[in-house]
Design a protein around this motif. Structure first.
Motif, PDB file in Angstrom:
ATOM      1  N   CYS A 100     -10.241  -0.859   4.003  1.00 25.38           N
ATOM      2  CA  CYS A 100      -8.204  -0.489   3.033  1.00 25.38           C
ATOM      3  C   CYS A 100      -8.559  -1.919   2.475  1.00 25.38           C
ATOM      4  N   VAL A 101      -8.794  -1.688   0.801  1.00 21.33           N
ATOM      5  CA  VAL A 101      -8.355  -2.760   0.147  1.00 21.33           C
ATOM      6  C   VAL A 101      -6.985  -2.237  -0.719  1.00 21.33           C
ATOM      7  N   GLU A 102      -5.748  -2.928  -0.896  1.00 22.01           N
ATOM      8  CA  GLU A 102      -4.651  -2.345  -1.686  1.00 22.01           C
ATOM      9  C   GLU A 102      -4.938  -4.034  -2.457  1.00 22.01           C
ATOM     10  N   GLY A 103      -4.606  -4.072  -3.791  1.00 29.34           N
ATOM     11  CA  GLY A 103      -4.807  -5.516  -4.723  1.00 29.34           C
ATOM     12  C   GLY A 103      -6.205  -5.822  -4.568  1.00 29.34           C
ATOM     13  N   ASP A 104      -6.100  -7.432  -4.170  1.00 30.23           N
ATOM     14  CA  ASP A 104      -6.891  -8.582  -4.319  1.00 30.23           C
ATOM     15  C   ASP A 104      -6.796  -8.494  -2.419  1.00 30.23           C
ATOM     16  N   MET A 105      -6.220  -7.798  -1.901  1.00 31.14           N
ATOM     17  CA  MET A 105      -5.824  -8.419  -0.127  1.00 31.14           C
ATOM     18  C   MET A 105      -6.767  -7.084   0.562  1.00 31.14           C
ATOM     19  N   LEU A 106      -8.007  -7.091   1.882  1.00 28.98           N
ATOM     20  CA  LEU A 106      -8.455  -6.417   2.635  1.00 28.98           C
ATOM     21  C   LEU A 106      -7.180  -6.147   3.740  1.00 28.98           C
ATOM     22  N   LYS A 107      -7.029  -5.020   3.379  1.00 31.33           N
ATOM     23  CA  LYS A 107      -4.947  -4.569   4.176  1.00 31.33           C
ATOM     24  C   LYS A 107      -5.551  -4.588   5.712  1.00 31.33           C
ATOM     25  N   ASN A 108      -7.179  -3.771   6.353  1.00 28.65           N
ATOM     26  CA  ASN A 108      -7.225  -3.631   7.618  1.00 28.65           C
ATOM     27  C   ASN A 108      -8.857  -3.328   7.337  1.00 28.65           C
ATOM     28  N   HIS A 109     -10.012  -3.374   8.474  1.00 29.31           N
ATOM     29  CA  HIS A 109     -11.499  -3.493   8.133  1.00 29.31           C
ATOM     30  C   HIS A 109     -11.628  -2.042   9.091  1.00 29.31           C
ATOM     31  N   SER A 110     -10.729  -0.935   9.105  1.00 30.68           N
ATOM     32  CA  SER A 110     -10.740   0.081  10.259  1.00 30.68           C
ATOM     33  C   SER A 110     -10.368   1.509   9.505  1.00 30.68           C
ATOM     34  N   CYS A 111      -9.386   1.167   8.398  1.00 36.60           N
ATOM     35  CA  CYS A 111      -8.927   1.864   6.975  1.00 36.60           C
ATOM     36  C   CYS A 111      -8.008   3.074   7.876  1.00 36.60           C
ATOM     37  N   GLY A 112      -6.974   2.413   9.166  1.00 37.26           N
ATOM     38  CA  GLY A 112      -6.045   2.725  10.424  1.00 37.26           C
ATOM     39  C   GLY A 112      -7.523   4.037  11.227  1.00 37.26           C
ATOM     40  N   ARG A 113      -7.018   4.628  11.157  1.00 41.45           N
ATOM     41  CA  ARG A 113      -7.614   5.715  12.317  1.00 41.45           C
ATOM     42  C   ARG A 113      -7.998   7.063  10.885  1.00 41.45           C
ATOM     43  N   LEU A 114      -9.571   6.490  11.056  1.00 40.93           N
ATOM     44  CA  LEU A 114     -10.433   7.384   9.732  1.00 40.93           C
ATOM     45  C   LEU A 114     -11.347   8.172  11.204  1.00 40.93           C
ATOM     46  N   GLU A 115     -11.323   9.655  10.692  1.00 39.68           N
ATOM     47  CA  GLU A 115     -11.721  10.676  11.983  1.00 39.68           C
ATOM     48  C   GLU A 115     -13.363  10.395  11.232  1.00 39.68           C
ATOM     49  N   THR A 116     -14.943  10.604  11.628  1.00 41.46           N
ATOM     50  CA  THR A 116     -16.137  10.336  11.451  1.00 41.46           C
ATOM     51  C   THR A 116     -15.982  11.921  10.890  1.00 41.46           C
ATOM     52  N   GLU A 117     -14.987  12.713  10.558  1.00 38.90           N
ATOM     53  CA  GLU A 117     -16.035  13.277   9.494  1.00 38.90           C
ATOM     54  C   GLU A 117     -15.270  12.915   8.206  1.00 38.90           C
ATOM     55  N   GLU A 118     -14.140  12.144   8.553  1.00 41.04           N
ATOM     56  CA  GLU A 118     -13.954  11.990   6.859  1.00 41.04           C
ATOM     57  C   GLU A 118     -14.954  11.647   6.485  1.00 41.04           C
ATOM     58  N   ALA A 119     -15.401  10.271   7.007  1.00 36.40           N
ATOM     59  CA  ALA A 119     -15.456   9.538   6.265  1.00 36.40           C
ATOM     60  C   ALA A 119     -17.328   9.769   6.181  1.00 36.40           C
ATOM     61  N   ASP A 120     -18.141  10.650   6.881  1.00 37.10           N
ATOM     62  CA  ASP A 120     -19.365  11.585   6.419  1.00 37.10           C
ATOM     63  C   ASP A 120     -18.473  12.364   4.892  1.00 37.10           C
ATOM     64  N   VAL A 121     -17.623  12.773   4.616  1.00 38.80           N
ATOM     65  CA  VAL A 121     -17.533  13.012   2.964  1.00 38.80           C
ATOM     66  C   VAL A 121     -17.533  12.114   2.439  1.00 38.80           C
ATOM     67  N   LEU A 122     -16.680  10.840   2.452  1.00 36.11           N
ATOM     68  CA  LEU A 122     -16.748   9.608   1.701  1.00 36.11           C
ATOM     69  C   LEU A 122     -18.423   8.786   1.447  1.00 36.11           C
ATOM     70  N   ILE A 123     -19.299   8.692   2.279  1.00 36.75           N
ATOM     71  CA  ILE A 123     -20.570   8.508   2.464  1.00 36.75           C
ATOM     72  C   ILE A 123     -21.543   9.554   2.039  1.00 36.75           C
ATOM     73  N   LYS A 124     -21.357  10.676   1.771  1.00 39.91           N
ATOM     74  CA  LYS A 124     -22.319  11.416   1.080  1.00 39.91           C
ATOM     75  C   LYS A 124     -21.795  11.300   0.139  1.00 39.91           C
ATOM     76  N   CYS A 125     -20.790  10.799  -1.001  1.00 41.20           N
ATOM     77  CA  CYS A 125     -19.785  10.978  -1.767  1.00 41.20           C
ATOM     78  C   CYS A 125     -20.670   9.659  -3.199  1.00 41.20           C
TER      79      CYS A 125
END
Length: 403
Positions: A100-125
């Motif tokens: 998760c980046v917001e502007g010039d800042m890296l807010k966190n390394h894991s997007c909070g709670r990101l599920e694998t099913e969500e990641a799969d959608v983004l990776i395919k995109c």
């Protein structure tokens, strides 16, 4: 004698004012770890060789006896093995966090709670819009994904994203360690910037934002390398005819794959505070009925450390003790064949620092009939008085497998 290692990733810590100057291990209610320390023998282990970054890939494979100077290739190739991605000799496999980046800042390394099913959608995109014959994205677990670059140069300077939460991300973009790697560095940095343009407007991220969740708004490649030259553990320790690894983390699954260990899946194993401790305990107990060696890895304390959440980290350590170590220990007492048990972290992940350090970690070894030393409780300071003293890297498993 059979052997089991239970590892609480990152559970070692520094004294904290919020805990009255105690560490997490000192403050936590851990009756089983303390019992095993009192009945067994303890010491301190330097898991990270000098000159290496204190990553889990270095620390865990060192604990299993691998010389990093000979086998180290970064996280990427290990995670490729864990998800069944085969690598050609010139394939650069590199860890690809969704962050998760917001502007010039890296807010966190894991997007909070990101599920694998969500990641799969983004990776395919990302594959559809950025992939090519040379570049392929692969879905991993939750925010931990994989990027493979054919003909990529591994001689890069990469910053782990969990080292820079709430810091500017641009100064941490990838740099070439040698001039020949500049093309690869430029390629990867270009992918970072283009991924941000794509991800910030993706419907899944817009929905997450509307729900008050962190967006997976950028990729962050790091820890790349080629296929490692690791021999199965049984080549070094012939008493390991069959072995298993239990984890929710691709990195550890990959280490297990190259170590010749069978990877056991546990339903509900998440790598976070809500992981299925009981399921992991049951899987370990069942595996010991037919395997000679079991490696149980729990990621939850490390994630809490990266989040800087002292209460959650305390809970993860107490849950590890009560819901995993306790049931395994009680089951071992009833087994026909004796089993030796070791408990340790791979590295500290101090709450105040929110990233890994390379300081030695406390360990305990217990087995039926072992002669105990003077240590009565398990923590970073008590174990310094243990009979093993301070040992380094592969010395740990060599001592453990002597039992």
């Amino acid at each position: 004698m059979k052997h089991i290692i239970i590892l609480g990733d990152g559970m070692a810590d520094w004294p904290d004012a919020g805990l009255g100057g105690r560490t997490i291990l000192q403050a936590a209610h851990t009756p089983y770890m303390d019992l095993l320390a009192a009945k067994g023998r303890c010491g301190m282990l330097k898991t990270v060789p000098d000159g290496f970054h204190p990553g889990s890939e270095v620390a865990n494979s060192s604990i299993l006896g691998y010389d990093q100077r000979k086998v180290y290739e970064g996280r990427g190739p290990l995670e490729a093995a864990s998800i069944g991605v085969s690598l050609d000799g010139d394939d650069l496999a590199i860890r690809c966090n969704l962050v998760c980046v917001e502007g010039d800042m890296l807010k966190n390394h894991s997007c909070g709670r990101l599920e694998t099913e969500e990641a799969d959608v983004l990776i395919k995109c990302l594959n559809e819009q950025l992939g090519s014959d040379r570049i392929r994205f692969h879905t991993g677990v939750q925010y931990r994904n994989l990027l493979v670059v054919k003909g990529g140069d591994k001689r890069l300077v990469c910053t782990p994203p969990h080292d820079i939460p709430l810091h500017p991300w641009r100064p941490a973009l990838i740099k070439a360690a040698v001039p020949e790697a500049q093309e690869t560095a430029d390629l990867l940095n270009g992918l970072i910037l283009r991924s941000q343009e794509i991800l910030v407007n993706h419907p899944l991220n817009l929905r997450r934002k509307a729900e008050g969740k962190d967006m997976a708004s950028s990729i962050w490649p790091w820890a790349g390398g080629y296929r490692p030259a690791m021999e199965p553990l049984g080549c070094t320790f012939p008493q390991i005819g069959r072995g298993s690894v239990i984890t929710a983390v691709d990195l550890i699954r990959g280490i297990g794959h190259y170590a010749g260990l069978k990877v056991l899946d546990v339903e509900g194993a998440t790598g976070l505070w809500d992981t299925n401790y009981e399921g992991k305990a049951a899987a370990a107990i069942e595996a010991l009925k037919h395997d000679d060696f079991v490696y149980v890895h729990v990621e939850a304390p490390d994630e809490a450390g990266h989040d800087g959440d002292i209460d959650v980290k305390l809970k993860t350590v107490e849950d590890l003790d009560a819901r995993l170590i306790g049931p395994v220990y009680e089951a071992l007492k009833e087994m026909d064949e004796p089993v030796a048990m070791a408990v340790l972290p791979d590295h500290p992940t101090p709450i105040r620092l929110r990233t890994h350090t390379s300081e030695p970690v406390p360990f305990l070894i217990w087995a039926p009939g072992i002669e105990p030393d003077s240590v009565k409780v398990y923590d970073e300071f008590s174990c310094r008085e243990g009979s093993y003293g301070l040992i380094r890297e592969s010395e740990f498993i060599r001592e453990f497998m002597k039992i």
